[in-house]
Design an enzyme around this catalytic site. Structure first.
Site, short mmCIF file in Angstrom:
data_model
loop_
_atom_site.label_atom_id
_atom_site.label_comp_id
_atom_site.label_asym_id
_atom_site.label_seq_id
_atom_site.Cartn_x
_atom_site.Cartn_y
_atom_site.Cartn_z
N HIS A 124 -2.98 -5.38 -4.58
CA HIS A 124 -1.52 -5.54 -4.63
C HIS A 124 -0.95 -4.54 -5.62
CE1 HIS A 124 2.44 -7.44 -5.04
NE2 HIS A 124 2.16 -8.11 -3.95
N ASP A 134 -0.45 -11.57 1.59
CA ASP A 134 -0.10 -11.05 2.91
C ASP A 134 -1.26 -11.19 3.89
OD1 ASP A 134 2.52 -10.06 2.11
OD2 ASP A 134 1.43 -8.58 0.95
#
Length: 423
Positions: A301, A358
């Site tokens: 991330h 995600d």
């Protein structure tokens, strides 16, 4: 601070926050030094003061009003988190019941708004529909667009939180040619959204409690994420005095970008490219090759250099959904094998390429039968409370003014005009 060109020194105030890095106050920098700062993407610039959300990506911290995100996702429901972001505190039992009722009473949209959908092609992207319909809310709800009236600000916040699932579900139903479903005031927020998405007039729809819980957690985990691109867009639009519906529509437009809200959609694209479990070793090798353009989506991330604090809750939720549905899908098999490899392979562990929120949300949506085109729409439904809370905080901050970034001009300095016949 010393200007090496002139030798002059300047004092810049340092402001301390309650937690996190201190900031240098440069509001008088140009007036005192003649310089601007240059910070593309504003990655080292604090654009505002906020009490809503705190992130420390180096150690994997995400807190809303001081509460850790994993504690909220495990113990609260989405509307409790909405109350927390709007009002600063989790509601007691009485306040919770009132808040839930107030939101529920605003879930319907004006009946004439159905006509808006008929103006779109059936194959229109749902995010295009969301931008148009949410922006149009200001044409129907004039009684809550005065940003200087605290009561109207809160009414518009309630309306946006309440109506966003209805608008999103209508966009989905329109895209597949099915009739719209009205909200059911007997259901909770996530349950109501699911029945509007998947119910039809021909048969009763019973909401699966495991899926409702999963949806509720997904909404919580995406509710706010500090000063990201879409939130900053909402604040910048709001700084001009624009009405809240227009500001949230601007946030939706920003979220639509693949670099922001399209990450879980990219996960499904990647899984489709891999195709089968037997192809995973080849693609893992490609991911490790720095000269190969292929990248594993949903791992690591930009903000969280350690572990995404939302991912653990999402992982548990993902496994609960897959167990409940017990469906056979090659792409879900690919996803689960990739997850296993990422947790055991030294390359991923060393580079801290853990599966992120995600990755898991993309798998959950796929398992629930939500099409890829709706992934970012669900993100917008969840993030609406964060956007409107940030907008409200900005409007109520006396130090805020209209946003007006500066630039480093690199074009032609000056030249005379040449008539067309002499060019």
């Amino acid at each position: 601070m010393t200007d090496n060109a002139t030798g002059k020194s300047f004092d810049m105030p340092v402001i301390e926050g309650s937690v996190g890095p201190s900031v240098i106050d440069i509001r008088k920098l140009y007036a005192e030094t003649g310089y601007f700062t240059y910070d593309p993407g504003f990655t080292s610039t604090g654009s505002c003061q906020s009490e809503l959300t705190y992130i420390d990506g180096d150690v994997g911290i995400l807190r809303h009003r001081g509460y850790a995100i994993d504690e909220l996702a495990e113990n609260a429901d989405f509307l409790e988190v909405c109350h927390l972001l709007l009002y600063g505190e989790l509601p007691n039992a009485t306040d919770k019941a009132k808040f839930e009722n107030d939101i529920t009473m605003h879930t319907m949209v004006h009946e004439q708004m159905r006509n808006f959908y008929n103006g779109f092609r059936r194959d229109a992207h749902p995010m295009a529909i969301m931008c148009g319909v949410v922006g149009a809310l200001s044409a129907f709800y004039h009684d809550s667009t005065d940003i200087n009236d605290p009561k109207q600000r809160m009414i518009s916040a309630y309306r946006l939180i309440a109506k966003m699932p209805t608008i999103a579900a209508m966009a989905y139903k329109y895209s597949i040619g099915q009739p719209f479903r009205y909200p059911n005031n007997k259901l909770g927020y996530a349950e109501n959204f699911l029945q509007m998405m998947f119910g039809n007039p021909c048969e009763d729809y019973e909401v699966n409690p495991v899926l409702a819980k999963a949806m509720d957690r997904i909404l919580i985990l995406h509710a706010d994420h500090e000063q990201n691109a879409s939130t900053s867009t909402v604040r910048l639009a709001g700084s001009s005095g624009a009405n809240p519906f227009a500001c949230i529509a601007a946030g939706i437009a920003s979220l639509w970008g693949p670099a922001h809200g399209g990450a879980n959609e990219a996960v499904l694209v990647m899984l489709n490219e891999i195709g089968d479990v037997k192809n995973i070793p080849e693609y893992v090798a490609k991911a490790k090759d720095k000269n190969d353009p292929f990248r594993l989506m949903g791992f690591g991330h930009r903000v969280y250099k350690n572990y995404d604090p939302r991912a653990k809750v999402m992982q548990e939720t993902c496994h609960e959904v897959l167990k409940e549905l017990n469906i056979s899908d090659p792409l879900l098999d690919v996803a689960q094998e990739l997850e296993r490899i990422a947790r055991e392979d030294e390359y991923f562990i060393e580079k801290k390429l853990y599966p992120n929120v995600d990755f898991y949300s993309g798998i959950i949506f796929k398992a629930m039968g939500i099409p890829v085109s709706m992934f970012t729409v669900l993100f917008a439904v969840a993030r609406t409370v964060g956007w409107i809370s940030q907008w409200k905080e900005m409007i109520e901050d006396p130090s805020q003014k209209i946003g007006r970034p500066r630039q480093l001009f690199t074009g032609v300095a000056e030249r005379p005009f040449v008539p067309v016949d002499k060019r």
